[in-house]
Design a protein around this motif. Sequence first.
Motif, short mmCIF file in Angstrom:
data_model
loop_
_atom_site.label_atom_id
_atom_site.label_comp_id
_atom_site.label_asym_id
_atom_site.label_seq_id
_atom_site.Cartn_x
_atom_site.Cartn_y
_atom_site.Cartn_z
N ARG A 1 0.86 -1.18 0.11
CA ARG A 1 0.11 -0.09 0.06
C ARG A 1 0.93 1.20 -0.09
O ARG A 1 1.86 1.52 0.93
N LEU A 2 0.75 2.08 -0.90
CA LEU A 2 1.37 3.38 -1.06
C LEU A 2 0.69 4.43 -0.73
O LEU A 2 -0.11 4.82 -1.44
N ARG A 3 0.99 5.22 0.23
CA ARG A 3 0.17 6.29 0.98
C ARG A 3 0.57 7.60 0.22
O ARG A 3 1.87 7.70 0.53
N THR A 4 -0.20 8.20 -0.52
CA THR A 4 0.25 9.26 -1.35
C THR A 4 -0.68 10.56 -0.74
O THR A 4 -1.62 10.55 -0.23
N ILE A 5 -0.33 11.80 -1.45
CA ILE A 5 -0.78 13.22 -1.05
C ILE A 5 -2.41 13.02 -1.63
O ILE A 5 -3.36 13.74 -1.24
N ASP A 6 -2.54 11.99 -2.70
CA ASP A 6 -3.99 12.15 -3.46
C ASP A 6 -4.59 11.10 -2.65
O ASP A 6 -5.75 10.43 -3.45
N GLY A 7 -4.16 10.30 -1.83
CA GLY A 7 -5.01 9.07 -1.36
C GLY A 7 -4.21 7.71 -1.53
O GLY A 7 -2.96 7.97 -2.18
N ASP A 8 -4.37 6.49 -1.17
CA ASP A 8 -3.62 5.20 -1.18
C ASP A 8 -3.77 4.62 -2.50
O ASP A 8 -4.79 4.79 -3.08
N GLU A 9 -2.63 4.03 -2.89
CA GLU A 9 -2.54 3.44 -4.05
C GLU A 9 -2.22 1.92 -3.62
O GLU A 9 -1.19 1.85 -2.69
N THR A 10 -2.76 0.83 -4.22
CA THR A 10 -2.52 -0.68 -3.82
C THR A 10 -1.86 -1.33 -5.21
O THR A 10 -2.11 -0.85 -6.37
N GLY A 11 -1.04 -2.18 -4.76
CA GLY A 11 -0.49 -3.15 -5.98
C GLY A 11 0.67 -4.02 -5.15
O GLY A 11 0.21 -4.30 -4.01
N ARG A 12 1.41 -4.48 -6.11
CA ARG A 12 2.45 -5.26 -5.64
C ARG A 12 3.91 -5.10 -5.86
O ARG A 12 4.04 -4.44 -6.91
#
Length: 571
Positions: free
Chosen positions: A521-532
Amino acid sequence: MDQDLRGRIEREAETAALFNALKHDSDAQVGAIMGPMMGENPEFRPHGDEIPGVVAPVIERVNGLSVAEKRDRLEALAPELLEEIDAEDESDDRPLPDLPNVDSYEEVRMRLAPNPNGPWHLGSARMPSVIGTYKELYDGWMLCRFDDTDPETKRPDMNAYGEILDAIEYLGFEPDEIVNASDRVELYYDHARNLIDEGGAYTCSCEGASFSELKNAGKPCPHRDKDIETTRAEFEAMVDGEYESGEMVLRVRTDIEHKNPALRDWVAFRMVDTPHPRPEAAEYRCWPMLDFQSGVDDHEFEITHIVRGIDLQDSAKRQQFVYDYFGWEYPELIHWGHIQIDAYDVALSTSTIKELIANGELDGWDDPRAPTVASLKRRGIRGEAVVNAMIQLGTSSSNVDLAMSSVYAENRELVDDDADRLFFVRDGVEIPISGAPDVAEPLVHPDHKDRGRRRIPVGDAVSIEEDDRPAVDTRVWLKGLGPVRYTGDAFEFTDEGIEIVREEGVDVIHWVPAGESVPLRLRTIDGDETGRAEPGVRSYVSDDIVQFERIGFARIDRHDDAETVAYFSHP
């Protein structure tokens, strides 16, 4: 025109032309030389018609010199002017201007004066960045004074004291002394008593609206002329807590007809019914207003230079009345404009951020969407990068804009060399692969081959980002692995050389093994992005900075059972 006068005109023209050319790094112009030269030499004016003919060939000769020759000649004619140019050049490299009248003081003494009503938003970082840098430039002294004498309107947050000190440390500075204004109330009382004895203050029980009406009309209230003994007795009653909130104040006697109504007989102390959250200060009910408290403390700590917002110009003028009563010397003042910061949807406001956290719209002060110092720290942005970007703004009295891209650029310079590279695929699409090597070995860092290669098992399928899915029968280069052709159902390894990228323009894309990759889970200024992410991500510990290739830098936050969590720093 005699030869002596001609010689003096030529000398003045040559000096002015050399100075003008070196200062502006361009050819000297007759028009730029003539005006100042005639103004500084009134004896030349009667010969105004002849002088251009004398000056023009001198300027032409100067413009024909190299920069080194111009410098040598100006040093011979007027070395002080060359020193002035060099000093200006040096100051251009330092965005912070010199502090005024430094030579008048044995030591430069400055102060941070945070209100601990919450942790710092990003705009708050400007003050320690600038004052801390000045402290280092002048080998000076820095105080951190918590201005916590408002238990009601800007009620202190007990956690904020430590969080603000953590923020100062994160930015790379250490105060020489730390004090709480709420520990110094008895000192403020003593100064108030002295001010009363000097005839500089009086107690007032006017209702606020009534006093404002009189003040705006330039008329004194009925309490203004009460005797010192009465004022002293009523002030002691305030100190003893005998009045309720709004019932009695102590006013500084100024000029009731002052052209600025905000400076007319301002309030120095008022009654507050709400107890202070610090147990050590909870007993007090008579509290100083900030202008009185801060003015006294700046004197007591021998502050030499104050940097504050331009909206506080009236504060200095109010405090000057107190300083005049006591015969104190006011510190040097620098007023700067407001700072605006782009990139965030959340306002630079402590109260706004508190409300969003309370409503659950932000996870906390270190939520990546919050424009706070704690957020930048958790995102892996170094304090030094914030300081470098802040001091580039200087101390202009105009409002200034801080582009977060400048913070990111500063941080990139600091972390790029150390950040290992990794693959992270956001919400990828899984595609079978055949014919490929069992293991890919991309470089740990493309600029540091001595750091080796990382080993990524390939398996039977890989995940790529949806936007990278090629058209059927198109080749792509899986970074660190090699070339594949997309059949529409799978990738087939083609075993071609890197020249297909260099010469044929085949796209290079990142990927992860579908089987052994790690949920992230990558937490960013625009919200969380998920992936692998590639499996090696699990070898990094909290606070490690990595670069997810083609995405950007990130700070590893933690490894949970279900996923790894990282905070996005910037591209």
